[in-house]
Design a protein around this motif. Structure first.
Motif, PDB file in Angstrom:
ATOM      1  N   ARG A 474      22.243  36.027   3.308  1.00 37.80           N
ATOM      2  CA  ARG A 474      21.480  35.239   4.278  1.00 37.80           C
ATOM      3  C   ARG A 474      21.865  35.619   5.708  1.00 37.80           C
ATOM      4  O   ARG A 474      21.011  35.738   6.587  1.00 37.80           O
ATOM      5  CB  ARG A 474      21.730  33.750   4.024  1.00 37.80           C
ATOM      6  N   ARG A 475      23.160  35.845   5.929  1.00 38.55           N
ATOM      7  CA  ARG A 475      23.609  36.226   7.269  1.00 38.55           C
ATOM      8  C   ARG A 475      23.068  37.596   7.650  1.00 38.55           C
ATOM      9  O   ARG A 475      22.601  37.799   8.775  1.00 38.55           O
ATOM     10  CB  ARG A 475      25.138  36.227   7.325  1.00 38.55           C
ATOM     11  N   ALA A 476      23.125  38.559   6.713  1.00 38.87           N
ATOM     12  CA  ALA A 476      22.633  39.907   7.002  1.00 38.87           C
ATOM     13  C   ALA A 476      21.132  39.891   7.271  1.00 38.87           C
ATOM     14  O   ALA A 476      20.636  40.595   8.162  1.00 38.87           O
ATOM     15  CB  ALA A 476      22.957  40.838   5.834  1.00 38.87           C
ATOM     16  N   THR A 477      20.399  39.090   6.495  1.00 40.74           N
ATOM     17  CA  THR A 477      18.952  38.986   6.694  1.00 40.74           C
ATOM     18  C   THR A 477      18.642  38.397   8.065  1.00 40.74           C
ATOM     19  O   THR A 477      17.757  38.872   8.783  1.00 40.74           O
ATOM     20  CB  THR A 477      18.330  38.119   5.592  1.00 40.74           C
ATOM     21  N   ARG A 478      19.379  37.354   8.420  1.00 43.47           N
ATOM     22  CA  ARG A 478      19.166  36.738   9.726  1.00 43.47           C
ATOM     23  C   ARG A 478      19.461  37.717  10.850  1.00 43.47           C
ATOM     24  O   ARG A 478      18.747  37.777  11.856  1.00 43.47           O
ATOM     25  CB  ARG A 478      20.060  35.501   9.860  1.00 43.47           C
ATOM     26  N   ASN A 479      20.552  38.475  10.680  1.00 45.47           N
ATOM     27  CA  ASN A 479      20.902  39.447  11.720  1.00 45.47           C
ATOM     28  C   ASN A 479      19.810  40.497  11.873  1.00 45.47           C
ATOM     29  O   ASN A 479      19.464  40.898  12.988  1.00 45.47           O
ATOM     30  CB  ASN A 479      22.231  40.116  11.380  1.00 45.47           C
ATOM     31  N   ALA A 480      19.265  40.959  10.715  1.00 50.42           N
ATOM     32  CA  ALA A 480      18.204  41.969  10.770  1.00 50.42           C
ATOM     33  C   ALA A 480      16.965  41.405  11.452  1.00 50.42           C
ATOM     34  O   ALA A 480      16.323  42.078  12.278  1.00 50.42           O
ATOM     35  CB  ALA A 480      17.871  42.450   9.359  1.00 50.42           C
ATOM     36  N   VAL A 481      16.612  40.164  11.115  1.00 57.80           N
ATOM     37  CA  VAL A 481      15.446  39.529  11.737  1.00 57.80           C
ATOM     38  C   VAL A 481      15.704  39.299  13.223  1.00 57.80           C
ATOM     39  O   VAL A 481      14.819  39.491  14.062  1.00 57.80           O
ATOM     40  CB  VAL A 481      15.126  38.203  11.024  1.00 57.80           C
ATOM     41  N   ARG A 482      16.934  38.901  13.540  1.00 63.01           N
ATOM     42  CA  ARG A 482      17.274  38.680  14.954  1.00 63.01           C
ATOM     43  C   ARG A 482      17.114  39.966  15.754  1.00 63.01           C
ATOM     44  O   ARG A 482      16.599  39.955  16.876  1.00 63.01           O
ATOM     45  CB  ARG A 482      18.705  38.151  15.058  1.00 63.01           C
ATOM     46  N   VAL A 483      17.554  41.085  15.171  1.00 60.72           N
ATOM     47  CA  VAL A 483      17.409  42.377  15.845  1.00 60.72           C
ATOM     48  C   VAL A 483      15.938  42.676  16.089  1.00 60.72           C
ATOM     49  O   VAL A 483      15.549  43.160  17.171  1.00 60.72           O
ATOM     50  CB  VAL A 483      18.064  43.494  15.011  1.00 60.72           C
ATOM     51  N   GLN A 484      15.095  42.384  15.099  1.00 61.56           N
ATOM     52  CA  GLN A 484      13.658  42.625  15.268  1.00 61.56           C
ATOM     53  C   GLN A 484      13.078  41.768  16.389  1.00 61.56           C
ATOM     54  O   GLN A 484      12.330  42.248  17.242  1.00 61.56           O
ATOM     55  CB  GLN A 484      12.920  42.330  13.962  1.00 61.56           C
ATOM     56  N   TYR A 485      13.424  40.481  16.392  1.00 64.96           N
ATOM     57  CA  TYR A 485      12.902  39.599  17.435  1.00 64.96           C
ATOM     58  C   TYR A 485      13.428  40.006  18.813  1.00 64.96           C
ATOM     59  O   TYR A 485      12.705  39.922  19.813  1.00 64.96           O
ATOM     60  CB  TYR A 485      13.279  38.147  17.140  1.00 64.96           C
ATOM     61  N   ALA A 486      14.691  40.437  18.854  1.00 65.82           N
ATOM     62  CA  ALA A 486      15.250  40.861  20.138  1.00 65.82           C
ATOM     63  C   ALA A 486      14.521  42.092  20.665  1.00 65.82           C
ATOM     64  O   ALA A 486      14.229  42.189  21.866  1.00 65.82           O
ATOM     65  CB  ALA A 486      16.747  41.148  19.983  1.00 65.82           C
ATOM     66  N   GLU A 487      14.204  43.040  19.781  1.00 67.09           N
ATOM     67  CA  GLU A 487      13.482  44.243  20.200  1.00 67.09           C
ATOM     68  C   GLU A 487      12.068  43.891  20.675  1.00 67.09           C
ATOM     69  O   GLU A 487      11.581  44.422  21.681  1.00 67.09           O
ATOM     70  CB  GLU A 487      13.424  45.246  19.054  1.00 67.09           C
ATOM     71  N   LEU A 488      11.412  42.984  19.955  1.00 62.04           N
ATOM     72  CA  LEU A 488      10.084  42.549  20.364  1.00 62.04           C
ATOM     73  C   LEU A 488      10.141  41.862  21.725  1.00 62.04           C
ATOM     74  O   LEU A 488       9.331  42.146  22.619  1.00 62.04           O
ATOM     75  CB  LEU A 488       9.497  41.596  19.317  1.00 62.04           C
ATOM     76  N   GLY A 489      11.105  40.946  21.894  1.00 65.79           N
ATOM     77  CA  GLY A 489      11.227  40.238  23.167  1.00 65.79           C
ATOM     78  C   GLY A 489      11.497  41.179  24.318  1.00 65.79           C
ATOM     79  O   GLY A 489      10.939  41.026  25.414  1.00 65.79           O
ATOM     80  N   ARG A 490      12.343  42.179  24.098  1.00 68.69           N
ATOM     81  CA  ARG A 490      12.630  43.166  25.146  1.00 68.69           C
ATOM     82  C   ARG A 490      11.358  43.902  25.556  1.00 68.69           C
ATOM     83  O   ARG A 490      11.078  44.079  26.754  1.00 68.69           O
ATOM     84  CB  ARG A 490      13.689  44.145  24.665  1.00 68.69           C
ATOM     85  N   ARG A 491      10.583  44.353  24.563  1.00 68.46           N
ATOM     86  CA  ARG A 491       9.360  45.094  24.887  1.00 68.46           C
ATOM     87  C   ARG A 491       8.378  44.222  25.658  1.00 68.46           C
ATOM     88  O   ARG A 491       7.712  44.678  26.595  1.00 68.46           O
ATOM     89  CB  ARG A 491       8.719  45.628  23.614  1.00 68.46           C
ATOM     90  N   ILE A 492       8.269  42.952  25.265  1.00 66.82           N
ATOM     91  CA  ILE A 492       7.337  42.052  25.950  1.00 66.82           C
ATOM     92  C   ILE A 492       7.738  41.874  27.406  1.00 66.82           C
ATOM     93  O   ILE A 492       6.908  41.968  28.328  1.00 66.82           O
ATOM     94  CB  ILE A 492       7.289  40.692  25.225  1.00 66.82           C
ATOM     95  N   VAL A 493       9.036  41.628  27.643  1.00 61.06           N
ATOM     96  CA  VAL A 493       9.510  41.398  29.010  1.00 61.06           C
ATOM     97  C   VAL A 493       9.380  42.665  29.849  1.00 61.06           C
ATOM     98  O   VAL A 493       8.930  42.618  31.005  1.00 61.06           O
ATOM     99  CB  VAL A 493      10.967  40.898  28.989  1.00 61.06           C
TER     100      VAL A 493
END
Length: 732
Positions: A474-493
């Motif tokens: 669960r922790r690894a999955t969350r970290n992977a999803v967090r990385v995806q959201y962080a990359e998306l947020g960076r591109r948007i900003v």
């Protein structure tokens, strides 16, 4: 029980007891609880006194007995930790505080409150094992007097005892206490089943009492004749243990062959194996029923030889052979260790050297304490407390104990979290096997890892049975999803800053963190990617003079070269997203580094003009620009994102699309449709059919295609079939 009765009980095993300390604790607790009453109407002080009496049976030290007398004072009276420290010292104060529930919990669910109190208790136990011993004695006395509680409270407390405290006692090797907690809970939760099992047990014991005595005599005589002094005692299984076995194996009471068993207590380790040899050469052994827990002890330090033989009267006889020291540890677990003799070390430090059970508990608590939410913590704790185990080995011979039904995935995480995260296959006893195989006692497991697997599949979470594995996945999955959201947020900003002709830099955003109430720039990007923070707010935090120019697109007719929207309240026409390549977010596919999904009712394929809608908690949903669903987002312009296709021709991917077909209702129609799709290298993902009229059928097909040209080719060839009256692409 009177004051002097308690002192006398302690003096029996500890002649040097500090009577002044115990008397002071007795009087202090009695005055603190004052006129408080229990649900039974008895003075409340009778409860801590009985808890202390239970602990004298375990021969515990003076500080633990005093803490038992005081264990409810901070929680249920005006007494404070500082007062306990002042009167009794910080050691006893620490124990009492560890046993005190958290009062001010602003949590909605009972489960969350239960989990947070359990977390606090386990952390206190990890610091000092005596907290656990007092807590188990406290729970035991509460269970013995549970009939005075309201029915709803009885069921809740009994279930909690069965789920957590009885398994915890078992994990600590306290077999006798675990069995009593289980039976008391069983009586409350399943009264009819409890009464039925007890009646059957009593009737069977009455019929076979002579046989039990005969087996005891024959075993004792045979061992003595062979030069081995032993004490042989018969015993019968407890009601809950019998009922659980009946439930687990789906068998009736009459089909159980090990209701009665016998313990053989000898003096030395050597005599354990000698007694085993005598038994096996006297009576035939039942195959598959021998277990050597002396050479491979259980994680709770349990050591014994188990075997089943066909004994006198052709009866199956289950035997446990152990020394007196093994027997004490089997019955009293960690409390049987010599913890409190003269030593400068703390009890927990001494125990960590002597007890595998406590070492396991401390490691488990450290793992569970790592920030999961309360409900998950409770779930993982229950998983970790299972005590039915299988023993497997690494290729180097290291013993790994796991719950029954464990898989190689559980094994991998038991070895190391990194081994589990990178596991791609396994060998069981030298043969390639699926990672979902159920492990058996004695299996040698070799985990095959690959650095290419950066995170475990999220589906593994439902396949594992250990709390450690589930938490790590669960922790690894969350970290992977967090990385995806962080990359998306960076591109948007970054693209918002490009459109606004403002410079973006991590340093600039770091300086704006206080205004955004976030600890790091990654936290900001994750919040933007999840849709929890507007990108314009981020731009405004970096540049206070930034002014947002809101554009709300509206889908155009198919013939239009651009798309329409509202700008400052006026309808204007904009060019297609390809006109601004630099500020558009590239979309490669589902397997990209962004949390991307496609329109649920029709999808989108390369070649479509597309727009992205930011959905809180889900990432980007990609729609064709002509999708009618986009009208639902006209009032939320901040959710619209400029996106563009960015395909890798070397690695073609399939994308979802939906087509509607009206076909003739005659044999072979569906086969012809499927053949056209297959011959054109399309893939049918889903299909539904509905009779439109006696002659026609409406068919909806979800396809996977490479691009718009590929999709149009399939539709064109479907239309050419005589059995197809119409074929159109659908968009949701």
């Amino acid at each position: 029980m009177r004051q002097y009765d308690l002192i006398e009980r302690v003096r029996r095993y500890n002649p040097n007891t500090d009577e002044a300390l115990l008397n002071r604790a007795y009087v202090y607790a009695m005055k603190a609880h004052g006129e408080q009453k229990r649900a039974s109407g008895d003075p409340y002080f009778t409860h801590p006194l009985e808890v202390a009496a239970i602990l004298t049976d375990l021969k515990l030290d003076d500080a633990t007995i005093a803490a038992a007398l005081l264990h409810d004072t901070i929680e249920d009276t005006p007494t404070t930790r500082a007062e306990i420290d002042q009167v009794f010292g910080p050691d006893i104060g620490h124990l009492v505080e560890g046993l005190t529930k958290l009062k001010k919990l602003d949590l909605v669910s009972r489960e969350a409150k239960q989990a947070e109190n359990l977390r606090k208790l386990l952390l206190a136990i990890a610091d000092d094992v005596r907290v656990l011993l007092v807590k188990l004695a406290d729970r035991l006395h509460n269970m013995r007097t549970l009939e005075y509680m309201p029915a709803e409270g009885r069921a809740r407390i009994a279930q909690e005892t069965l789920d957590i405290y009885a398994p915890l006692a078992g994990r600590m090797g306290m077999h006798h206490l675990r069995e009593e907690l289980e039976d008391l809970s069983f009586r409350q939760l399943y009264p009819e089943a409890n009464n039925l099992v007890r009646e059957r047990l009593d009737a069977l014991a009455a019929r076979q009492s002579h046989l039990i005595a005969e087996i005891e005599q024959q075993l004792t005589r045979k061992l003595v004749d062979s030069g081995t002094e032993a004490v042989v005692t018969g015993r019968r299984k407890r009601p809950y243990s019998i009922w659980r076995k009946m439930e687990r194996k789906s068998v009736g009471f009459e089909q159980l062959s090990d209701i009665f068993g016998f313990r053989v207590i000898v003096k030395t380790l050597r005599e354990c194996y000698r007694a085993l040899g005598i038994v096996h050469t006297t009576w035939p052994m039942v195959p598959g029923r021998f277990k050597d827990y002396i050479s491979t002890p259980k994680q709770n330090d349990y050591r014994s030889l188990h075997t089943t033989v066909i004994g006198p009267g052709k009866q199956r006889v289950e035997l446990q052979i152990r020394t007196q020291e093994m027997h004490e540890i089997a019955e009293y677990g960690i409390a049987a260790h010599a913890l409190y003799k003269d030593s400068k070390d703390s009890p927990s430090d001494m125990l960590s050297r002597e007890s595998n059970a406590y070492a396991w508990l401390r490691r488990t608590i450290e793992l569970l304490a790592e920030g999961s939410n309360p409900e998950e913590f409770l779930e993982h704790t229950k998983l970790e407390l299972f005590h039915d185990q299988v023993f497997c080995f690494t290729p180097k011979g290291k013993l790994i104990a796991l719950p029954r039904k464990a898989t190689p995935i559980d094994f991998a995480y038991a070895v190391h979290t990194d081994v589990g995260n990178h596991a791609v296959g396994c060998k069981i006893n030298g043969k390639i096997a699926p990672l979902v195989s159920e492990l058996n006692n004695g299996d040698e497991v070799d985990i095959i890892t690959s650095p290419a697997q950066e995170a475990p599949p999220s589906a593994w979470e439902s396949l594992v049975v250990t709390g450690k594995a589930r938490l790590a996945i669960r922790r690894a999955t969350r970290n992977a999803v967090r990385v995806q959201y962080a990359e998306l947020g960076r591109r948007i900003v970054e693209r918002l800053c490009q459109r606004a002709k403002r410079e973006y830099s991590d340093e600039k955003l770091t300086g704006a963190l206080p205004r955004l109430a976030r600890a790091s720039i990654d936290d900001v990007f994750v919040a933007v990617g999840r849709g929890e923070m507007r990108p314009s707010d981020v731009a405004r935090a970096m540049y206070p003079d930034y002014k947002e120019e809101r554009i709300s697109p509206v889908p155009p007719p198919k013939s239009e070269a651009g798309w329409f929207g509202l700008k400052k309240g006026k309808a204007v026409q904009f060019k297609v997203p390809e006109a601004d390549q630099a500020s558009s977010i590239p979309i490669r596919g589902i397997n990209s580094d962004l949390p991307v999904r496609f329109a649920p009712n029709g999808g989108a394929v390369p070649g479509d003009r597309i727009v992205g809608i930011l959905t809180p908690g889900e990432g980007i949903t990609i729609y064709p620009i002509q999708s009618p669903t986009l009208k639902d987002f006209e009032d939320a312009p901040e959710r619209w994102l400029d996106v563009r296709w960015d395909m890798d021709e070397r690695s073609p991917q399939r994308f979802p699309a939906r087509i509607a077909i009206q076909s003739l209702n005659e044999p072979g129609t569906l086969a012809q449709i499927a053949t056209v799709i297959a011959e054109n290298d399309g893939n049918i993902d889903n299909l539904s059919m509905k009779r439109h009229s006696p002659d026609f059928t409406d068919c909806t097909i979800d396809l996977e295609v490479y691009d718009l040209k590929h999709l149009n080719a399939i539709i064109s060839q479907l239309r050419a079939k005589k059995v197809v009256a119409a074929a159109e692409r659908m968009m949701g």
